[in-house]
Design a protein around this motif. Sequence first.
Motif, PDB file in Angstrom:
ATOM      1  N   SER A 191       0.830  -1.207   0.000  1.00 13.19           N
ATOM      2  CA  SER A 191       0.000   0.000   0.000  1.00 13.19           C
ATOM      3  C   SER A 191       0.869   1.263   0.000  1.00 13.19           C
ATOM      4  O   SER A 191       2.066   1.215   0.282  1.00 13.19           O
ATOM      5  CB  SER A 191      -0.896   0.008   1.244  1.00 13.19           C
ATOM      6  N   ASP A 192       0.238   2.390  -0.268  1.00 15.22           N
ATOM      7  CA  ASP A 192       0.972   3.668  -0.241  1.00 15.22           C
ATOM      8  C   ASP A 192       1.200   4.153   1.190  1.00 15.22           C
ATOM      9  O   ASP A 192       1.835   5.188   1.386  1.00 15.22           O
ATOM     10  CB  ASP A 192       0.212   4.714  -1.059  1.00 15.22           C
ATOM     11  N   GLU A 193       0.694   3.399   2.182  1.00 12.31           N
ATOM     12  CA  GLU A 193       0.989   3.725   3.592  1.00 12.31           C
ATOM     13  C   GLU A 193       2.496   3.654   3.841  1.00 12.31           C
ATOM     14  O   GLU A 193       3.017   4.275   4.760  1.00 12.31           O
ATOM     15  CB  GLU A 193       0.284   2.736   4.526  1.00 12.31           C
ATOM     16  N   THR A 194       3.207   2.878   3.009  1.00 17.68           N
ATOM     17  CA  THR A 194       4.665   2.719   3.173  1.00 17.68           C
ATOM     18  C   THR A 194       5.428   3.473   2.078  1.00 17.68           C
ATOM     19  O   THR A 194       6.495   3.048   1.660  1.00 17.68           O
ATOM     20  CB  THR A 194       5.040   1.226   3.151  1.00 17.68           C
ATOM     21  N   LYS A 195       4.891   4.629   1.643  1.00 16.34           N
ATOM     22  CA  LYS A 195       5.523   5.331   0.513  1.00 16.34           C
ATOM     23  C   LYS A 195       6.929   5.823   0.823  1.00 16.34           C
ATOM     24  O   LYS A 195       7.686   6.135  -0.081  1.00 16.34           O
ATOM     25  CB  LYS A 195       4.635   6.467   0.009  1.00 16.34           C
ATOM     26  N   PHE A 196       7.303   5.893   2.123  1.00 17.68           N
ATOM     27  CA  PHE A 196       8.653   6.341   2.512  1.00 17.68           C
ATOM     28  C   PHE A 196       9.538   5.159   2.918  1.00 17.68           C
ATOM     29  O   PHE A 196      10.622   5.339   3.453  1.00 17.68           O
ATOM     30  CB  PHE A 196       8.530   7.353   3.661  1.00 17.68           C
ATOM     31  N   MET A 197       9.078   3.948   2.660  1.00 20.16           N
ATOM     32  CA  MET A 197       9.778   2.758   3.131  1.00 20.16           C
ATOM     33  C   MET A 197      10.410   2.013   1.953  1.00 20.16           C
ATOM     34  O   MET A 197       9.708   1.515   1.069  1.00 20.16           O
ATOM     35  CB  MET A 197       8.748   1.860   3.829  1.00 20.16           C
ATOM     36  N   THR A 198      11.718   1.966   1.921  1.00 20.64           N
ATOM     37  CA  THR A 198      12.398   1.145   0.917  1.00 20.64           C
ATOM     38  C   THR A 198      13.729   0.661   1.483  1.00 20.64           C
ATOM     39  O   THR A 198      14.349   1.354   2.300  1.00 20.64           O
ATOM     40  CB  THR A 198      12.582   1.899  -0.426  1.00 20.64           C
ATOM     41  N   GLY A 199      14.143  -0.542   1.066  1.00 19.22           N
ATOM     42  CA  GLY A 199      15.368  -1.132   1.594  1.00 19.22           C
ATOM     43  C   GLY A 199      15.225  -1.597   3.028  1.00 19.22           C
ATOM     44  O   GLY A 199      16.206  -1.932   3.688  1.00 19.22           O
ATOM     45  N   SER A 200      13.972  -1.670   3.499  1.00 22.38           N
ATOM     46  CA  SER A 200      13.721  -2.053   4.899  1.00 22.38           C
ATOM     47  C   SER A 200      13.520  -3.555   5.026  1.00 22.38           C
ATOM     48  O   SER A 200      13.135  -4.227   4.074  1.00 22.38           O
ATOM     49  CB  SER A 200      12.461  -1.364   5.428  1.00 22.38           C
ATOM     50  N   GLU A 201      13.708  -4.034   6.249  1.00 23.12           N
ATOM     51  CA  GLU A 201      13.420  -5.433   6.541  1.00 23.12           C
ATOM     52  C   GLU A 201      12.309  -5.465   7.591  1.00 23.12           C
ATOM     53  O   GLU A 201      12.486  -5.011   8.708  1.00 23.12           O
ATOM     54  CB  GLU A 201      14.669  -6.179   6.996  1.00 23.12           C
TER      55      GLU A 201
END
Length: 259
Positions: free
Chosen positions: A239-249
């Motif tokens: 979802s776009d709720e995680t639009k600032f999330m990348t490279g995360s575990e």
Amino acid sequence: MGRVEGKVAVVTGGASGLGAASAVLLAKEGAKVVVTDLNDAGGQAVADQIAAAGGDAFFLHHDVTDEAAWEAVYKAAVDRFGRVDVVMNSAGLGIGGAPEEETLESWHKLMAVNLDAIMLGTKHAIRTMKEHKPATQGSIINLSSIEGIVGDPNLGAYNASKGGVRLYTKSVALYCALNGLNIRVNSIHPGYIWTPMVENYAKASGDLEGAKKALAAMHPIGHVGEPDDIAYGVLYLASDETKFMTGSELVIDGGYTAQ
Ligand SMILES: NC(=O)c1ccc[n+]([C@@H]2O[C@H](COP(=O)([O-])OP(=O)(O)OC[C@H]3O[C@@H](n4cnc5c(N)ncnc54)[C@H](O)[C@@H]3O)[C@@H](O)[C@H]2O)c1
């Protein structure tokens, strides 16, 4: 409106376990889903279940170790739904054993499905998303494991494959971000979740109930997880709720790796 309304999601390993639960939840939250697997009967049943609940899904036979098959899957998704927004790489194998008993054949078999296929699916997802832009952002979700973070004495090949998924995901996340591709790439790290993969592992011990109790005891929360525990993580990353999330575990493990 659902949390992933109108997004187009490709879910590998969609016939069973975490892939099946995620496909159903993504569809419930408004996604159009392409369910893929080697298991035709199981994958078709999941697509039928989604359709019976009023969702939009279809099944494709797909060997994730076959590069040409990946191209065909993305082409079929674009032909039917116009683009691909989300890819969940769930297809996987669990093979254990002592390191000195490891065979190169078994090692390569595991790596092909658990690691090579993640590369193939990611490579062609990027190509597809560059050509057919996602509605908002692309999201690639790779199934790693707690076994990609901590070691297990009898899961050397599995540890290596899942550790590879963890860092490959971070590399591609950086590549996509730094090149302005508008594609987020994250990994999920489940603890033991009661799926056919774990049930078969428990059965192989010859004492199903004893093995289940032993697995439960490894998780501080006191029990193993359910497929939906991971599907909700997939939904969040899709979802776009995680639009600032990348490279995360994203660790969902009942406290397994907190100890
Ligand atoms: N269940 C857990 O406890 C757990 C924990 C951590 C990580 N994982 C990972 O989550 C993913 C899903 O696991 P699961 O528990 O749902 O397993 P599962 O065995 O229930 O489902 C895996 C699916 O992958 C499919 N598959 C296997 N090889 C394939 C291939 N070459 N091409 C296409 N499909 C193929 C199988 O047919 C099956 O439907 C795996 O990558 C697994 O390693 C699972």
